[in-house]
Design a protein around this motif. Structure first.
Motif, PDB file in Angstrom:
ATOM      1  N   MET A   1       0.847  -1.190   0.000  1.00 40.53           N
ATOM      2  CA  MET A   1       0.000   0.000   0.000  1.00 40.53           C
ATOM      3  C   MET A   1       0.883   1.240   0.000  1.00 40.53           C
ATOM      4  O   MET A   1       1.761   1.381   0.842  1.00 40.53           O
ATOM      5  N   GLN A   2       0.665   2.159  -0.899  1.00 36.25           N
ATOM      6  CA  GLN A   2       1.438   3.380  -0.965  1.00 36.25           C
ATOM      7  C   GLN A   2       0.545   4.532  -0.534  1.00 36.25           C
ATOM      8  O   GLN A   2      -0.398   4.910  -1.212  1.00 36.25           O
ATOM      9  N   THR A   3       0.847   5.112   0.607  1.00 31.25           N
ATOM     10  CA  THR A   3       0.020   6.188   1.135  1.00 31.25           C
ATOM     11  C   THR A   3       0.880   7.413   1.362  1.00 31.25           C
ATOM     12  O   THR A   3       1.912   7.342   2.043  1.00 31.25           O
ATOM     13  N   ASP A   4       0.513   8.533   0.799  1.00 27.66           N
ATOM     14  CA  ASP A   4       1.287   9.749   0.939  1.00 27.66           C
ATOM     15  C   ASP A   4       0.797  10.512   2.146  1.00 27.66           C
ATOM     16  O   ASP A   4      -0.328  10.997   2.181  1.00 27.66           O
ATOM     17  N   ILE A 100      -0.814   0.584  16.139  1.00 31.15           N
ATOM     18  CA  ILE A 100       0.032   0.404  14.954  1.00 31.15           C
ATOM     19  C   ILE A 100      -0.856   0.225  13.729  1.00 31.15           C
ATOM     20  O   ILE A 100      -1.698  -0.669  13.704  1.00 31.15           O
ATOM     21  N   TYR A 101      -0.681   1.081  12.748  1.00 31.60           N
ATOM     22  CA  TYR A 101      -1.357   0.911  11.455  1.00 31.60           C
ATOM     23  C   TYR A 101      -0.264   0.570  10.450  1.00 31.60           C
ATOM     24  O   TYR A 101       0.503   1.434  10.040  1.00 31.60           O
ATOM     25  N   LEU A 102      -0.165  -0.712  10.078  1.00 31.88           N
ATOM     26  CA  LEU A 102       0.892  -1.176   9.185  1.00 31.88           C
ATOM     27  C   LEU A 102       0.498  -0.885   7.740  1.00 31.88           C
ATOM     28  O   LEU A 102      -0.429  -1.486   7.207  1.00 31.88           O
ATOM     29  N   LEU A 103       1.221   0.033   7.106  1.00 34.39           N
ATOM     30  CA  LEU A 103       0.913   0.412   5.729  1.00 34.39           C
ATOM     31  C   LEU A 103       1.515  -0.571   4.732  1.00 34.39           C
ATOM     32  O   LEU A 103       0.916  -0.870   3.702  1.00 34.39           O
ATOM     33  N   LEU A 123      -4.569  -3.000  11.668  1.00 30.56           N
ATOM     34  CA  LEU A 123      -4.567  -2.098  12.819  1.00 30.56           C
ATOM     35  C   LEU A 123      -4.402  -2.934  14.080  1.00 30.56           C
ATOM     36  O   LEU A 123      -5.169  -3.875  14.300  1.00 30.56           O
ATOM     37  N   TYR A 124      -3.424  -2.572  14.936  1.00 32.21           N
ATOM     38  CA  TYR A 124      -3.126  -3.388  16.102  1.00 32.21           C
ATOM     39  C   TYR A 124      -2.943  -2.481  17.322  1.00 32.21           C
ATOM     40  O   TYR A 124      -2.156  -1.523  17.282  1.00 32.21           O
ATOM     41  N   LEU A 125      -3.656  -2.801  18.398  1.00 33.48           N
ATOM     42  CA  LEU A 125      -3.554  -2.039  19.639  1.00 33.48           C
ATOM     43  C   LEU A 125      -2.714  -2.838  20.629  1.00 33.48           C
ATOM     44  O   LEU A 125      -3.048  -3.971  20.974  1.00 33.48           O
ATOM     45  N   VAL A 126      -1.616  -2.228  21.097  1.00 29.83           N
ATOM     46  CA  VAL A 126      -0.650  -2.910  21.956  1.00 29.83           C
ATOM     47  C   VAL A 126      -0.532  -2.185  23.285  1.00 29.83           C
ATOM     48  O   VAL A 126      -0.410  -0.953  23.321  1.00 29.83           O
ATOM     49  N   SER A 140       9.091  -2.062   6.231  1.00 24.03           N
ATOM     50  CA  SER A 140       7.805  -1.893   6.902  1.00 24.03           C
ATOM     51  C   SER A 140       7.535  -0.410   7.143  1.00 24.03           C
ATOM     52  O   SER A 140       8.337   0.284   7.768  1.00 24.03           O
ATOM     53  N   ARG A 141       6.422   0.056   6.631  1.00 18.41           N
ATOM     54  CA  ARG A 141       5.976   1.443   6.838  1.00 18.41           C
ATOM     55  C   ARG A 141       4.741   1.418   7.715  1.00 18.41           C
ATOM     56  O   ARG A 141       3.842   0.610   7.499  1.00 18.41           O
TER      57      ARG A 141
END
Length: 346
Positions: A1-4, A100-103, A123-126, A140-141
């Protein structure tokens, strides 16, 4: 996923602090990056370099924070590393949550025997008041949010709530949360009339909505490898049994397994496949069996409808992708082979 998530050049910089390995000599990048991050993060931890990366490590970390409330938003990019927050690190008293939102990239989070695969778009809540390990591989972005504990504490009190929470970002509050995170930098930079607290608060509120939505599924959705394998095997059996039903859907399958749709997709991703791929494969196998049983004059259109396809175009494409040849070629080759076998037997 490419997110600007970059900002306009004529705006005030969004991030308060930016660090990147481009500023370091190549053969010193990992050592200096490790020292910088372990000293600069607001909690104690240990970073380890993944074995398949070398000294030419790439890392970038940019943070914007609200010192009044303890909320923060960060953008991170890593070549790949392992993060450890062990028992000896907990004496620092840090107890906030990280979202964490893993792009892009992949990884895994482990808390005791509880294993959570991390996939692009997840989406991960830690809870960083607990011992935790997570590994990131490839490039990893991610977007990271620090959420003060008092904002979530009253909503994280169930028997499974000391484990990382995977949030379904495909619909409902999870989808809103994902979109809000993508738009947050622009909103914070451009909304001069709004305070930082006003803009940060919706993140916690959306997380609370996600927690409440998932509450009924947590007990059944322990993400241990054995649990994921069991769900995968059950899903495969049901798909094989009902693949020809044109109304078969992922939500329907998940309901039959007494799990959420998001958990079903995670179990399939853990086995490097998807619901669509499994259904397509099962339908093509059913169709090939029907074609052989029907004989040379089999109606490909009728077989396509019988096996859950909505027409010959979709059926032909799926058949060739799965078996490497068209349905008509499959029938022709099968009966040529059968006739040769019969001739030899006679």
């Amino acid at each position: 996923m490419q997110t600007d998530v970059s900002m306009d050049r004529d705006k005030t910089p969004f991030f308060d602090w930016v660090a990147r390995t481009d500023d370091f000599v190549v053969n010193e990048r990992w050592r200096r990056w490790k020292e910088l991050m372990e000293a600069g993060l607001p909690y104690r931890c240990e970073l380890l370099l993944k074995s398949h990366h070398n000294s030419a490590y790439y890392g970038e970390f940019a943070v914007s924070s609200n010192p009044e409330t303890g909320d923060s938003f960060a953008r991170a990019c890593f070549s790949g590393n392992s993060f450890h927050r062990a028992s000896n690190h907990l004496s620092d008293g840090y107890a906030n949550y990280t979202l964490i939102y893993l792009l892009s990239g992949r990884g895994a989070i482990q808390r005791g025997s509880y294993f959570t695969p991390m996939n692009p778009g997840g989406l991960y809540l830690v809870d960083l008041a607990q011992t935790i390990t997570h590994d990131l591989v490839h490039e990893s972005r991610s977007l990271l949010c620090r959420i003060p504990r008092e904002k979530l504490e009253g909503f994280r009190s169930g028997p499974k709530d000391n484990c990382p929470l995977t949030i379904d970002g495909s619909s409902g509050p999870g989808l809103l949360l994902r979109n809000y995170l993508l738009l947050f930098p622009q909103a914070k930079q451009r909304c001069t009339f709004a305070s930082s607290s006003f803009l940060f608060n919706p993140i916690a509120e959306l997380i609370i909505a996600c927690i409440q939505e998932s509450r009924g599924n947590l007990q059944a959705e322990s993400e241990t490898p054995s649990r994921l394998k069991s769900i995968f095997q059950q899903a495969c059996r049901l798909i094989q049994k009902h693949c020809c039903d044109s109304d078969l859907s992922a939500p329907q399958l998940a309901a039959s397994l007494d799990i959420s749709t998001s958990y079903l997709h995670r179990a399939l991703r853990f086995h490097n496949t998807s619901y669509i791929n499994l259904v397509r494969r099962a339908r093509v196998e059913a169709a090939s069996a029907q074609l052989l049983a029907a004989g040379k004059n089999a109606s490909i259109l009728q077989v396509a409808f019988n096996c859950g396809f909505n027409g010959t175009s979709q059926f032909s494409r799926a058949f060739k992708e799965e078996l490497g040849l068209s349905a008509s070629e499959f029938v022709k080759r099968s009966f040529v082979k059968r006739e040769r076998t019969l001739a030899l037997e006679n």
